[in-house]
Design a protein around this motif. Structure first.
Motif, PDB file in Angstrom:
ATOM      1  N   PRO A 199       0.583  -1.709  -0.095  1.00 11.27           N
ATOM      2  CA  PRO A 199      -0.332   0.279   0.358  1.00 11.27           C
ATOM      3  C   PRO A 199       0.984   1.374  -0.241  1.00 11.27           C
ATOM      4  N   GLN A 200       1.946   1.237   0.404  1.00 11.77           N
ATOM      5  CA  GLN A 200       2.996   2.014   0.262  1.00 11.77           C
ATOM      6  C   GLN A 200       3.902   1.864  -0.645  1.00 11.77           C
ATOM      7  N   ARG A 201       3.919   1.404  -1.534  1.00 15.75           N
ATOM      8  CA  ARG A 201       5.077   1.652  -3.058  1.00 15.75           C
ATOM      9  C   ARG A 201       4.018   1.355  -4.077  1.00 15.75           C
ATOM     10  N   PRO A 202       3.648   1.990  -4.610  1.00 15.48           N
ATOM     11  CA  PRO A 202       2.102   2.181  -6.340  1.00 15.48           C
ATOM     12  C   PRO A 202       2.750   1.326  -7.008  1.00 15.48           C
ATOM     13  N   ASP A 203       2.259   1.014  -8.280  1.00 13.13           N
ATOM     14  CA  ASP A 203       2.645  -0.035  -8.826  1.00 13.13           C
ATOM     15  C   ASP A 203       3.411   1.018 -10.282  1.00 13.13           C
ATOM     16  N   LEU A 204       2.927   2.247 -10.046  1.00 10.60           N
ATOM     17  CA  LEU A 204       3.523   3.853 -11.495  1.00 10.60           C
ATOM     18  C   LEU A 204       3.706   4.996 -10.187  1.00 10.60           C
ATOM     19  N   VAL A 205       4.535   5.316 -10.637  1.00  8.91           N
ATOM     20  CA  VAL A 205       4.636   7.153  -9.994  1.00  8.91           C
ATOM     21  C   VAL A 205       5.132   7.721 -11.488  1.00  8.91           C
ATOM     22  N   VAL A 206       4.126   8.658 -11.196  1.00 12.02           N
ATOM     23  CA  VAL A 206       4.413  10.302 -12.892  1.00 12.02           C
ATOM     24  C   VAL A 206       5.119  11.300 -11.594  1.00 12.02           C
ATOM     25  N   ASP A 207       6.106  11.492 -11.546  1.00 11.65           N
ATOM     26  CA  ASP A 207       6.516  12.986 -11.648  1.00 11.65           C
ATOM     27  C   ASP A 207       6.430  13.795 -12.694  1.00 11.65           C
ATOM     28  N   VAL A 208       5.078  14.944 -12.232  1.00 10.88           N
ATOM     29  CA  VAL A 208       4.636  15.729 -12.732  1.00 10.88           C
ATOM     30  C   VAL A 208       5.121  17.872 -12.330  1.00 10.88           C
ATOM     31  N   PRO A 209       5.740  17.830 -12.883  1.00 11.83           N
ATOM     32  CA  PRO A 209       6.188  19.530 -12.583  1.00 11.83           C
ATOM     33  C   PRO A 209       5.514  20.631 -11.773  1.00 11.83           C
ATOM     34  N   SER A 210       3.502  20.284 -12.287  1.00 10.98           N
ATOM     35  CA  SER A 210       2.843  21.444 -11.575  1.00 10.98           C
ATOM     36  C   SER A 210       1.595  20.333 -10.742  1.00 10.98           C
ATOM     37  N   SER A 211       1.317  20.981 -10.354  1.00  7.82           N
ATOM     38  CA  SER A 211       0.644  20.290  -9.082  1.00  7.82           C
ATOM     39  C   SER A 211      -0.950  19.853 -10.080  1.00  7.82           C
ATOM     40  N   VAL A 212      -0.614  18.562  -9.642  1.00  6.88           N
ATOM     41  CA  VAL A 212      -2.466  17.560 -10.432  1.00  6.88           C
ATOM     42  C   VAL A 212      -3.066  18.319 -10.170  1.00  6.88           C
ATOM     43  N   MET A 213      -4.613  18.948 -10.453  1.00  5.08           N
ATOM     44  CA  MET A 213      -5.631  18.951  -9.630  1.00  5.08           C
ATOM     45  C   MET A 213      -6.857  17.874  -9.933  1.00  5.08           C
ATOM     46  N   CYS A 214      -6.999  17.304 -11.425  1.00  4.89           N
ATOM     47  CA  CYS A 214      -7.774  15.723 -10.973  1.00  4.89           C
ATOM     48  C   CYS A 214      -7.516  15.291 -12.123  1.00  4.89           C
ATOM     49  N   LEU A 215      -8.280  14.093 -12.687  1.00  6.29           N
ATOM     50  CA  LEU A 215      -7.413  12.627 -13.200  1.00  6.29           C
ATOM     51  C   LEU A 215      -8.821  12.483 -13.503  1.00  6.29           C
ATOM     52  N   ALA A 216      -8.992  11.687 -14.295  1.00  2.00           N
ATOM     53  CA  ALA A 216      -9.459  10.399 -15.219  1.00  2.00           C
ATOM     54  C   ALA A 216      -9.080   9.495 -16.431  1.00  2.00           C
ATOM     55  N   PHE A 217      -9.692   8.122 -15.472  1.00  6.38           N
ATOM     56  CA  PHE A 217      -8.966   7.017 -16.752  1.00  6.38           C
ATOM     57  C   PHE A 217     -10.074   7.000 -17.934  1.00  6.38           C
ATOM     58  N   HIS A 218      -9.251   6.696 -18.955  1.00  6.06           N
ATOM     59  CA  HIS A 218     -10.401   6.532 -20.208  1.00  6.06           C
ATOM     60  C   HIS A 218     -11.338   5.735 -19.907  1.00  6.06           C
ATOM     61  N   PRO A 219     -12.183   5.890 -20.321  1.00  2.45           N
ATOM     62  CA  PRO A 219     -12.860   4.860 -20.156  1.00  2.45           C
ATOM     63  C   PRO A 219     -13.083   3.771 -20.811  1.00  2.45           C
ATOM     64  N   SER A 220     -12.775   2.922 -21.853  1.00  2.00           N
ATOM     65  CA  SER A 220     -12.001   1.562 -22.268  1.00  2.00           C
ATOM     66  C   SER A 220     -11.155   1.260 -22.343  1.00  2.00           C
ATOM     67  N   ARG A 221     -10.346   2.330 -22.470  1.00  2.00           N
ATOM     68  CA  ARG A 221      -8.395   1.831 -22.451  1.00  2.00           C
ATOM     69  C   ARG A 221      -7.576   2.271 -20.771  1.00  2.00           C
ATOM     70  N   PRO A 222      -7.874   0.594 -20.381  1.00  2.00           N
ATOM     71  CA  PRO A 222      -7.092   0.739 -19.009  1.00  2.00           C
ATOM     72  C   PRO A 222      -5.721   1.386 -18.711  1.00  2.00           C
ATOM     73  N   SER A 223      -5.368   1.593 -19.445  1.00  2.00           N
ATOM     74  CA  SER A 223      -3.818   2.686 -19.246  1.00  2.00           C
ATOM     75  C   SER A 223      -3.845   4.103 -19.498  1.00  2.00           C
ATOM     76  N   LEU A 224      -4.681   3.945 -19.773  1.00  2.00           N
ATOM     77  CA  LEU A 224      -4.780   5.612 -20.282  1.00  2.00           C
ATOM     78  C   LEU A 224      -5.528   6.840 -19.036  1.00  2.00           C
ATOM     79  N   ILE A 225      -4.649   7.969 -18.914  1.00  2.00           N
ATOM     80  CA  ILE A 225      -5.500   8.072 -17.973  1.00  2.00           C
ATOM     81  C   ILE A 225      -4.633   9.576 -18.416  1.00  2.00           C
ATOM     82  N   ALA A 226      -6.105  11.061 -18.191  1.00  2.00           N
ATOM     83  CA  ALA A 226      -5.994  12.331 -18.268  1.00  2.00           C
ATOM     84  C   ALA A 226      -5.703  13.298 -16.876  1.00  2.00           C
ATOM     85  N   GLY A 227      -5.188  14.216 -16.866  1.00  2.00           N
ATOM     86  CA  GLY A 227      -5.003  15.193 -15.925  1.00  2.00           C
ATOM     87  C   GLY A 227      -4.712  16.219 -15.732  1.00  2.00           C
ATOM     88  N   GLY A 228      -5.972  17.415 -15.444  1.00  3.29           N
ATOM     89  CA  GLY A 228      -5.856  18.400 -14.999  1.00  3.29           C
ATOM     90  C   GLY A 228      -4.315  19.154 -14.607  1.00  3.29           C
TER      91      GLY A 228
END
Length: 541
Positions: A199-228
């Motif tokens: 629980p304290q080691r995510p499968d994937l960690v993406v470093d982002v240079p700016s604060s991520v305010m929101c997320l949404a996974f793609h409705p049919s492609r499980p590996s795609l995720i969008a962020g604002g």
């Protein structure tokens, strides 16, 4: 001179002459003979043979090998029935087909009448058989976190489930202060079906240079995720690519939002059947729709702007540089019955009914690649502060088209899109309500995220997740779950639409808790879809 030769006689031990005998006088004359020396060789031979030698066997190589034979085979065994037994059975069962036919003809009309009656009955409308085990309590299955983000005092700003329902993602950022634009943040994912989940080691960690305010996974492609992002950008990551997961982004252009992006949604592309477009919402008043380009760029396809002319005067909080007032948009939810209709929440405390079919231009400006249209059609009764979240019902017929809204006044409003006044106002919290979500399986159930407790400088709450069931009460929650100890608000909640017993909630402490809901909140009762319509009708009357 004759001479004599002698040889040794082994038997007498004397030397004896060999050859002709010498004269007798010569035989007896005095004479001194040279001594004979015989060299002994036995010592030297023995010495030569006594050698000092060492003897060592060659290096022995060893290896361990396990050998076990394993053979498995499935076989079915069925005893054969003897022919005599079959004949005996057939003789015992004798059907009087004439009487059977007579009976069926007599009851035919009555049976058909009852079948038609049952076919027209609505007694089991909305009822679905649940084959899962009954669970009577709400349990916390997982407490997920990323220690490095917690060390920076980052908060969980958004959570999202992927298309299979097995992976949960969260975004880290900051909602209560700090230098949001330059502070490093993260996007983390956990596969809850994976063995040995840490629980304290995510499968994937993406470093982002700016604060991520929101997320949404793609409705049919499980590996795609969008962020604002706080910077106004949109980014799409492919979680199957660990080296460079960024596949599309808007970049900073004249079309990019000038304020933080507080919500992203995937929309079906009407022109391309198997493609989706991205919708983004920002407090700059713009609602933008993006499409992917081959060069990894998100290009603006169409856009909308909520402007002062369409909303009550009290909702006008923003001013564009070119002089027209705009209203900051904080949240959005699409109707499940009309893909053109959506509801937005704004900073001025209002919820607005909008349409993508709007044709009126919102702003007369230059610089953007696409003209922006004014989508608002109807303003609903306002909250006592900014609206943070809206959620359209996924169940009810277009007769009512219900939706929920919540905001900083601690209230949840139940609205019909047919009237401006709320059908119901529920005071769930003395402080802020940050998120509200309608259940995907129970028409009478919704969840809300709150911040309770004592305030200090700006935000200081103890967060709860409230589960509301209109079947039990229309005035108070059926259950309030304490998300985390200490003074930390809950910022986001999301139901799992695939594994419907799971609910994820993220808080200001940087943790994501995955709750397993009890059967009361996940099993739909008979005719439940009609109950809320009846409740709404009673309230309206």
């Amino acid at each position: 001179g004759a001479y004599a030769r002698f040889h040794g006689n082994r038997r007498s031990g004397q030397w004896e002459p060999v050859g002709p005998r010498p004269p007798l006088a010569a035989m007896f004359a005095d004479r001194t003979a040279d001594g004979a020396a015989v060299e002994s060789r036995w010592r030297s031979v023995r010495s030569a043979r006594c050698e000092t030698k060492s003897c060592q066997t060659g290096k022995i190589s060893t290896a361990e090998t396990a050998v076990q034979s394993h053979t498995s085979r499935d076989a079915g065994v069925q005893t054969d029935q003897s022919k005599d037994a079959v004949q005996d059975f057939q003789q015992e069962v004798q059907v009087d087909y004439t009487s059977l036919l007579s009976f069926l003809q007599r009851v035919e009309d009555a049976v058909i009448k009852e079948l038609n009656k049952n076919w027209k009955s609505r007694a089991f409308d909305g009822f679905e058989v649940n084959w899962t085990d009954q669970n009577e309590t709400v349990l916390c299955l997982h407490t997920l976190s990323y220690p490095e983000a917690q060390d920076q005092n980052l908060q969980v700003t958004s959570v999202s489930w992927n298309a299979t329902g097995s992976v949960v993602a969260c975004s880290y950022g900051r909602l209560d202060g700090g230098d949001w634009s330059t502070e490093k943040s993260y996007v983390c994912t956990w596969n809850l079906d994976r063995r040995g989940l840490n629980p304290q080691r995510p499968d994937l960690v993406v470093d982002v240079p700016s604060s991520v305010m929101c997320l949404a996974f793609h409705p049919s492609r499980p590996s795609l995720i969008a962020g604002g992002l706080f910077s106004g950008e949109l980014v799409v990551w492919d979680t199957s690519r660990t080296e460079d997961p960024v596949i599309w982004r808007t970049g900073m252009t004249d079309d990019t939002h000038t304020d933080p992006v507080y919500q992203v949604n995937w929309l079906p592309d009407a022109k391309h059947r198997n493609h989706n477009r991205l919708l983004s919402v920002s407090t700059d008043g713009k609602i933008l729709v993006w499409q992917e380009e081959r060069d990894g760029r998100l290009a603006l396809a169409e856009g909308f702007a909520v402007v002062a002319q369409q909303v009550p005067r009290s909702a006008r909080l923003k001013k564009f540089t070119w002089g027209e007032a705009a209203v900051g948009v904080t949240s959005l939810s699409f109707s499940h019955f009309d893909p053109r209709v959506f509801v937005v929440g704004v900073e001025g405390g209002y919820s607005l009914k909008c349409s993508t079919a709007a044709e009126t231009l919102a702003l007369h400006r230059t610089g953007g690649s696409v003209p922006l249209r004014a989508p608002a059609e109807l303003a609903f009764s306002r909250h006592g502060g900014p609206v943070y979240s809206v959620s359209c019902s996924p169940f009810h017929r277009q007769v009512l088209n219900l939706f929920l809204s919540c905001g900083t006044d601690g209230q949840v409003h139940l609205h019909s899109m047919l009237q401006t006044q709320p059908l119901l106002s529920l005071q769930l919290s003395k402080k802020y309500l940050f998120c509200v979500r309608w259940s995907p399986v129970r028409p009478l159930v919704f969840a809300a995220a709150s911040g309770e407790g004592n305030c200090n400088k700006r935000f200081c709450f103890t967060g709860d997740v409230h589960l509301f069931d209109f079947e039990k009460s229309s005035q108070k929650p059926a259950l309030s779950i304490k998300q985390a100890a200490g003074e930390h608000p809950v910022y986001c909640v999301e139901f799992n639409t695939k594994q419907t017993r799971l609910l994820a909630a993220g808080d200001a402490a940087g943790t994501v808790r995955v709750w397993q809901l009890s059967s009361d909140f996940t099993e739909q009762g008979p005719r439940e879809m009609n109950h809320l319509e009846q409740l709404a009708s009673e309230i309206t009357d």
